[in-house]
Design a protein around this motif. Sequence first.
Motif, PDB file in Angstrom:
ATOM      1  N   GLU A 117       0.951  -0.942   0.063  1.00  0.00           N
ATOM      2  CA  GLU A 117       0.057  -0.100  -0.027  1.00  0.00           C
ATOM      3  C   GLU A 117       1.009   1.240   0.106  1.00  0.00           C
ATOM      4  O   GLU A 117       0.678   2.016  -0.790  1.00  0.00           O
ATOM      5  N   VAL A 118       1.846   1.348   0.648  1.00  0.00           N
ATOM      6  CA  VAL A 118       2.929   2.248   0.777  1.00  0.00           C
ATOM      7  C   VAL A 118       3.549   2.662  -0.660  1.00  0.00           C
ATOM      8  O   VAL A 118       3.566   3.597  -1.061  1.00  0.00           O
ATOM      9  N   ALA A 119       3.920   1.572  -1.115  1.00  0.00           N
ATOM     10  CA  ALA A 119       4.566   1.496  -2.579  1.00  0.00           C
ATOM     11  C   ALA A 119       3.587   2.204  -3.539  1.00  0.00           C
ATOM     12  O   ALA A 119       4.187   2.839  -4.593  1.00  0.00           O
ATOM     13  N   ALA A 120       2.306   1.440  -3.480  1.00  0.00           N
ATOM     14  CA  ALA A 120       1.311   1.885  -4.390  1.00  0.00           C
ATOM     15  C   ALA A 120       0.808   3.603  -4.317  1.00  0.00           C
ATOM     16  O   ALA A 120       0.754   4.031  -5.495  1.00  0.00           O
ATOM     17  N   GLU A 121       0.656   3.867  -3.287  1.00  0.00           N
ATOM     18  CA  GLU A 121       0.754   5.370  -3.122  1.00  0.00           C
ATOM     19  C   GLU A 121       1.765   6.126  -3.575  1.00  0.00           C
ATOM     20  O   GLU A 121       1.762   7.214  -4.174  1.00  0.00           O
ATOM     21  N   TRP A 122       3.255   5.604  -3.433  1.00  0.00           N
ATOM     22  CA  TRP A 122       4.232   6.250  -3.895  1.00  0.00           C
ATOM     23  C   TRP A 122       4.206   6.401  -5.402  1.00  0.00           C
ATOM     24  O   TRP A 122       4.345   7.514  -5.919  1.00  0.00           O
ATOM     25  N   VAL A 123       3.790   5.144  -5.954  1.00  0.00           N
ATOM     26  CA  VAL A 123       3.877   5.122  -7.392  1.00  0.00           C
ATOM     27  C   VAL A 123       2.758   6.108  -7.927  1.00  0.00           C
ATOM     28  O   VAL A 123       2.884   6.734  -9.019  1.00  0.00           O
ATOM     29  N   GLN A 124       1.592   5.990  -7.469  1.00  0.00           N
ATOM     30  CA  GLN A 124       0.402   7.092  -7.746  1.00  0.00           C
ATOM     31  C   GLN A 124       1.077   8.408  -7.753  1.00  0.00           C
ATOM     32  O   GLN A 124       0.593   9.037  -8.544  1.00  0.00           O
ATOM     33  N   HIS A 125       1.588   8.793  -6.631  1.00  0.00           N
ATOM     34  CA  HIS A 125       2.085  10.069  -6.586  1.00  0.00           C
ATOM     35  C   HIS A 125       2.958  10.498  -7.810  1.00  0.00           C
ATOM     36  O   HIS A 125       2.899  11.724  -8.145  1.00  0.00           O
ATOM     37  N   ILE A 126       3.648   9.605  -7.849  1.00  0.00           N
ATOM     38  CA  ILE A 126       4.930  10.008  -9.058  1.00  0.00           C
ATOM     39  C   ILE A 126       4.288   9.813 -10.453  1.00  0.00           C
ATOM     40  O   ILE A 126       4.450  11.095 -11.126  1.00  0.00           O
ATOM     41  N   LEU A 127       3.290   8.911 -10.639  1.00  0.00           N
ATOM     42  CA  LEU A 127       2.547   9.125 -11.764  1.00  0.00           C
ATOM     43  C   LEU A 127       1.521  10.023 -12.047  1.00  0.00           C
ATOM     44  O   LEU A 127       1.697  10.827 -13.271  1.00  0.00           O
ATOM     45  N   GLN A 128       1.037  10.612 -11.064  1.00  0.00           N
ATOM     46  CA  GLN A 128      -0.155  11.626 -11.200  1.00  0.00           C
ATOM     47  C   GLN A 128       0.518  13.096 -11.040  1.00  0.00           C
ATOM     48  O   GLN A 128       0.139  13.913 -11.577  1.00  0.00           O
ATOM     49  N   GLY A 129       1.587  13.186 -10.362  1.00  0.00           N
ATOM     50  CA  GLY A 129       2.267  14.429 -10.086  1.00  0.00           C
ATOM     51  C   GLY A 129       1.346  15.095  -8.943  1.00  0.00           C
ATOM     52  O   GLY A 129       0.269  14.836  -8.795  1.00  0.00           O
ATOM     53  N   GLY A 130       2.086  16.331  -8.449  1.00  0.00           N
ATOM     54  CA  GLY A 130       1.318  16.852  -7.694  1.00  0.00           C
ATOM     55  C   GLY A 130       0.911  18.375  -8.100  1.00  0.00           C
ATOM     56  O   GLY A 130       1.901  19.149  -9.181  1.00  0.00           O
TER      57      GLY A 130
END
Length: 225
Positions: A117-130
């Motif tokens: 879950e931690v890794a998935a959240e990190w990947v989503q953050h990288i892919l979607q950007g802030g």
Amino acid sequence: MNNNRYYLEKFFPVASFIAAIVGPKCEVVVHDISDPERSIIFIENGFISGRKVGDGSTDLVLKILKTEAYREEPFIANYKATGKFGQNFRSSTYFIKNDDQELVGLMCLNIDVTHMEVAAEWVQHILQGGSPSFLASPEAPPRQQEKPSAEYLQGNPDDLLQHMIGSVIGKLAIPPDRLSSQEKIDIVRELNDLGVFLLKGGVSEAAAALSISEPTVYRYLQKLK
């Protein structure tokens, strides 16, 4: 050897097979429901939850026994569970039945997804950007909330009782000693539906939590029949 073991031992190699395929983050447990306080008779990768052979049932196992949910479906899959060390699990339970289709045990898979879950959240953050807050869309849907845990992976019956009773008492807006008799009956009903009274000590723990006597708990249970 009781009659249950004949059916349950057939699932021991299946449990080992599944654990070997999924890997060390997958705990597989076989429960014998004839003894809820020592129901675990086989376990692979028990270090994940800290449980071992001879440990007791979980809150979900007790609820399954109380509600007889196993009569409707052959299994339940992909629900959330939590561990006593703070882990998050994706769990599934297969209902083991005898030739008469009566439940004799359960085979439970608990996959530790905490780091996933931690890794998935990190990947989503990288892919979607802030995006800066002033660029955020006011119509953006809120983040979907995680479903509440359906199971607490705890092998000690005393700790499980404390957890189950505390989860019910903790919802009260006032202290238990200020509840009316009917409100206390309603709480006993909820505890009974959860399977609290399938465990030894359930009545005494509930009585202490509600500031009533054990005979009063038995009297309330009689009213629920």
